[in-house]
Design an enzyme around this catalytic site. Structure first.
Site, PDB file in Angstrom:
ATOM      1  CB  SER A 100       1.034   3.310   0.016  1.00 35.26           C
ATOM      2  OG  SER A 100       0.598   3.829  -0.876  1.00 35.26           O
ATOM      3  CG  HIS A 148       3.110   1.114   4.183  1.00 31.67           C
ATOM      4  ND1 HIS A 148       1.532   1.522   4.367  1.00 31.67           N
ATOM      5  CD2 HIS A 148       2.908   2.014   2.944  1.00 31.67           C
ATOM      6  CE1 HIS A 148       1.687   3.006   4.031  1.00 31.67           C
ATOM      7  NE2 HIS A 148       2.915   3.660   3.255  1.00 31.67           N
ATOM      8  CD  GLU A 194      -0.504  -0.065   7.340  1.00 30.08           C
ATOM      9  OE1 GLU A 194      -0.104   0.561   6.272  1.00 30.08           O
ATOM     10  OE2 GLU A 194      -1.037   0.510   7.952  1.00 30.08           O
ATOM     11  CG  ASN A 200      -2.310   5.667   3.309  1.00 28.13           C
ATOM     12  OD1 ASN A 200      -2.051   7.044   4.087  1.00 28.13           O
ATOM     13  ND2 ASN A 200      -1.408   4.806   2.543  1.00 28.13           N
TER      14      ASN A 200
END
Ligand code: CAA
Length: 293
Positions: free
Chosen positions: A126, A148, A160, A198
């Site tokens: 992540s 991801h 992702e 993130n």
């Protein structure tokens, strides 16, 4: 770009790690008709993943969203093994182990030694640098990529896709093709700490802890404001519990270290809850209480 002899549809995926993300990835692959080998050294973790798969498929049948025969077929496509060597025939490997660079690098070395030369070596990290992880496999760095997924994997639409410095265009294209075959929408992001998801999500969650710590509002009111005012399905503090407070804290630390900006430093209250073992859903208590686990 899909010009290689190996640009054929993926038949078997090895999913390394049977935690929340790994078990979700295996189930999603199986539901898309791809065989999944769920690998985890912990028998208890494998049992948990197996129970999650059976329960999720049974619920889909109950709700009339899936035929019993399709659910049975999906379940049959998943096998559960304790070592990577037992998954060596897979033509794709995705690592979904704990968010620790050294652990992941060790796994990547083993992946390089285990899977065939045409297999893509993907990571569900992540926030850890793909380029850094790829350095563990030297000349094979061109087949390392970030893939991801989001929790809960069977429900969330996004993958992702993160290209490291040495990731080849072929690996990228094959990853996009696989994400689509799994019913997901791939979106590219560059290899900077936290990528896009993130980099944006975690500071918002961290700020919600600051707002709570400063007494701007009670945690349930912070969440209610963000849910009703911004149409979030979960408020940021509920989401932090869902993700895991330790995971949120660790991702903030990666952002802080890699990007060198004080604004990414984890809120002291978030740190304190983690130190107290209040990790969220998985420990039964985080910001909110969920009963005994
Ligand atoms: N596995 C499979 N299916 C699940 C599930 C799971 N773990 N959890 C919920 N579902 C399904 C339910 O069965 C239900 O399906 P139906 O529509 O067929 O009935 C559907 O999802 C909705 O579930 P619920 O009715 O129980 O609850 P809800 O409507 O409140 O939705 C939620 C739950 C999907 C989790 C929703 O609250 C949500 O989208 N929350 C935000 C999640 C999010 O932001 N995830 C990203 C986290 S960040 C991340 O993962 C990346 C990282 O690097 C940290």
């Amino acid at each position: 770009m899909s010009t290689s002899a190996h640009a054929t549809p993926v038949k078997t995926i090895a999913v390394l790690g049977a935690g929340t993300m790994g078990s979700g990835i295996a189930l999603t692959a199986a539901q898309a008709g791809i065989a999944a080998i769920q690998v985890d050294p912990s028998a208890a973790q494998l049992e948990k993943a197996k129970a999650y798969h059976a329960k999720t498929l049974a619920r889909a049948v109950e709700k009339g969203k899936m035929q019993q025969a399709d659910a049975d077929a999906a379940l049959k496509r998943i096998c559960y093994v304790g070592s990577m060597a037992e998954a060596k025939g897979a033509d794709w490997a995705v690592e979904a182990a704990t968010e620790n660079v050294e652990v992941k690098k060790k796994i990547f070395k083993e992946m390089q030694a285990t899977f065939p030369a045409h297999a893509v070596l993907a990571t569900n990290t992540s926030s850890i640098s793909i380029t850094d992880l790829a350095s563990a496999v030297g000349a094979d760095a061109h087949r390392v990529i970030g893939m991801h997924f989001f929790n809960p994997v069977p429900i969330m639409a996004l993958v992702e896709v993160i290209k490291g410095l040495a990731t080849s265009d072929e690996t990228t294209q094959r990853t996009i093709d696989l994400a689509i075959a799994m019913g997901k929408t791939p979106v590219p992001a560059n290899d900077r700490a936290g990528f896009v998801s993130n980099r944006v999500l975690m500071p918002m969650i961290n700020e919600a802890f600051h707002a709570w710590m400063e007494g701007v509002a009670k945690p349930e009111d912070i969440d209610q404001i963000m849910k009703l005012g911004c149409n979030f399905p979960m408020g940021p503090l509920r989401l932090a519990d869902f993700i895991g407070l330790d995971v949120c804290h660790d991702i903030m630390m990666v952002l802080y270290r890699e990007l060198g900006d004080q604004k990414f430093f984890p809120c002291p209250l978030l740190r304190q809850l983690v130190q107290a073992g209040r990790l969220g859903d998985k420990s039964g208590r985080g910001v909110f209480e969920y009963g005994k686990k």
